[in-house]
Design a protein around this motif. Structure first.
Motif, PDB file in Angstrom:
ATOM      1  N   ALA A 190      43.693  40.465  32.640  1.00  0.00           N
ATOM      2  CA  ALA A 190      42.831  39.324  32.346  1.00  0.00           C
ATOM      3  C   ALA A 190      41.749  39.219  33.427  1.00  0.00           C
ATOM      4  CB  ALA A 190      43.652  38.045  32.288  1.00  0.00           C
ATOM      5  N   ARG A 191      40.655  38.639  33.043  1.00  0.00           N
ATOM      6  CA  ARG A 191      39.508  38.465  33.936  1.00  0.00           C
ATOM      7  C   ARG A 191      39.553  37.052  34.509  1.00  0.00           C
ATOM      8  NH1 ARG A 191      33.971  36.979  33.198  1.00  0.00           N
ATOM      9  NH2 ARG A 191      32.542  38.350  34.306  1.00  0.00           N
ATOM     10  N   TYR A 192      39.349  36.950  35.841  1.00  0.00           N
ATOM     11  CA  TYR A 192      39.426  35.655  36.518  1.00  0.00           C
ATOM     12  C   TYR A 192      38.189  35.427  37.375  1.00  0.00           C
ATOM     13  CZ  TYR A 192      44.380  35.545  35.321  1.00  0.00           C
ATOM     14  OH  TYR A 192      45.565  35.527  34.644  1.00  0.00           O
ATOM     15  N   ALA A 193      37.782  34.170  37.414  1.00  0.00           N
ATOM     16  CA  ALA A 193      36.713  33.741  38.305  1.00  0.00           C
ATOM     17  C   ALA A 193      37.351  33.152  39.553  1.00  0.00           C
ATOM     18  CB  ALA A 193      35.830  32.710  37.623  1.00  0.00           C
ATOM     19  N   LEU A 194      36.892  33.581  40.725  1.00  0.00           N
ATOM     20  CA  LEU A 194      37.349  33.000  41.979  1.00  0.00           C
ATOM     21  C   LEU A 194      36.339  31.928  42.366  1.00  0.00           C
ATOM     22  CD1 LEU A 194      38.383  36.123  42.072  1.00  0.00           C
ATOM     23  CD2 LEU A 194      38.952  35.481  44.396  1.00  0.00           C
ATOM     24  N   THR A 252      40.268  28.938  44.047  1.00  0.00           N
ATOM     25  CA  THR A 252      40.802  28.596  42.725  1.00  0.00           C
ATOM     26  C   THR A 252      40.537  29.755  41.776  1.00  0.00           C
ATOM     27  OG1 THR A 252      40.284  26.273  43.141  1.00  0.00           O
ATOM     28  CG2 THR A 252      40.676  26.912  40.845  1.00  0.00           C
ATOM     29  N   LEU A 253      41.557  30.144  41.017  1.00  0.00           N
ATOM     30  CA  LEU A 253      41.430  31.204  40.014  1.00  0.00           C
ATOM     31  C   LEU A 253      41.435  30.573  38.623  1.00  0.00           C
ATOM     32  CD1 LEU A 253      43.923  33.900  41.358  1.00  0.00           C
ATOM     33  CD2 LEU A 253      41.482  34.200  41.011  1.00  0.00           C
ATOM     34  N   ILE A 254      40.393  30.869  37.846  1.00  0.00           N
ATOM     35  CA  ILE A 254      40.310  30.381  36.470  1.00  0.00           C
ATOM     36  C   ILE A 254      40.084  31.582  35.567  1.00  0.00           C
ATOM     37  CG2 ILE A 254      39.027  28.930  34.832  1.00  0.00           C
ATOM     38  CD1 ILE A 254      40.404  27.259  36.960  1.00  0.00           C
ATOM     39  N   THR A 314      33.740  35.020  30.493  1.00  0.00           N
ATOM     40  CA  THR A 314      32.291  34.836  30.529  1.00  0.00           C
ATOM     41  C   THR A 314      31.723  34.450  31.891  1.00  0.00           C
ATOM     42  OG1 THR A 314      32.504  32.515  29.885  1.00  0.00           O
ATOM     43  CG2 THR A 314      32.245  34.148  28.105  1.00  0.00           C
ATOM     44  N   ALA A 315      32.543  33.980  32.817  1.00  0.00           N
ATOM     45  CA  ALA A 315      32.035  33.517  34.115  1.00  0.00           C
ATOM     46  C   ALA A 315      31.390  34.662  34.896  1.00  0.00           C
ATOM     47  CB  ALA A 315      33.159  32.906  34.933  1.00  0.00           C
TER      48      ALA A 315
END
Length: 162
Positions: A2-6, A29-31, A35-36
């Motif tokens: 999965a792709r995460y935004a830090l 924070t990892l979300i 698309t981020a």
């Protein structure tokens, strides 16, 4: 995977792909997001592109007022070779500078003329009074501070249009 935004505060600092979120340790924070992008803003629910900052218009007046006290420029200005083109270039460059120093406007179509007058002034300066690398560095810094769409050749002091 999965792709995460830090996220640091509300800004995406990085984007990574993880197979197991528990294998990655961070204080950020990892979300999960497909698309981020780096620099995006997280509002707690969605990501959005950062606001665009419009570039400020060039402040030619401030640049010219800065040159008024600039030692390297004043040495160039005051030490022309003995030739008509040297005197003409300096007087025309000064006329433009005086106009701009008091709120005049320079249109983009006139940048080429300004560069021609500036470069002729530099080229027709007595060799020993031509600007040093440090002097040109001062012009580069002043131009950047005034948002000018020009720079200066470090070795010659000639104006370069961006």
């Amino acid at each position: 995977m999965a792709r995460y935004a830090l996220i640091n505060g509300s800004v995406v600092e990085n984007v990574i792909v993880l197979s197991n979120i528990n294998d990655f340790q961070t204080s950020l924070t990892l979300i999960q997001s497909d698309t981020a992008n780096i620099g995006d803003i997280w509002n707690g629910e969605t990501f959005s592109a950062p606001p665009t900052i419009e570039s400020l218009p060039p402040d030619w007046g401030a640049f010219n007022r800065g040159l008024f006290l600039n030692e390297a420029y004043n040495l160039v200005r005051a030490n022309p070779i003995d030739a008509p083109e040297a005197r003409i270039a300096r007087s025309r460059l000064e006329a433009i500078g005086i106009s701009l120093g008091f709120g005049g406007v320079l249109s983009e179509q006139d940048y080429g003329l300004l560069a021609l007058l500036w470069n002729t002034t530099i080229q027709t300066t007595i060799e020993e009074f031509k600007p040093s690398v440090e002097g040109v560095g001062g012009w580069v810094a002043l131009g950047a501070a005034c948002y000018l769409p020009v720079s200066f050749n470090q070795s010659t002091g000639e104006m370069i249009l961006s």
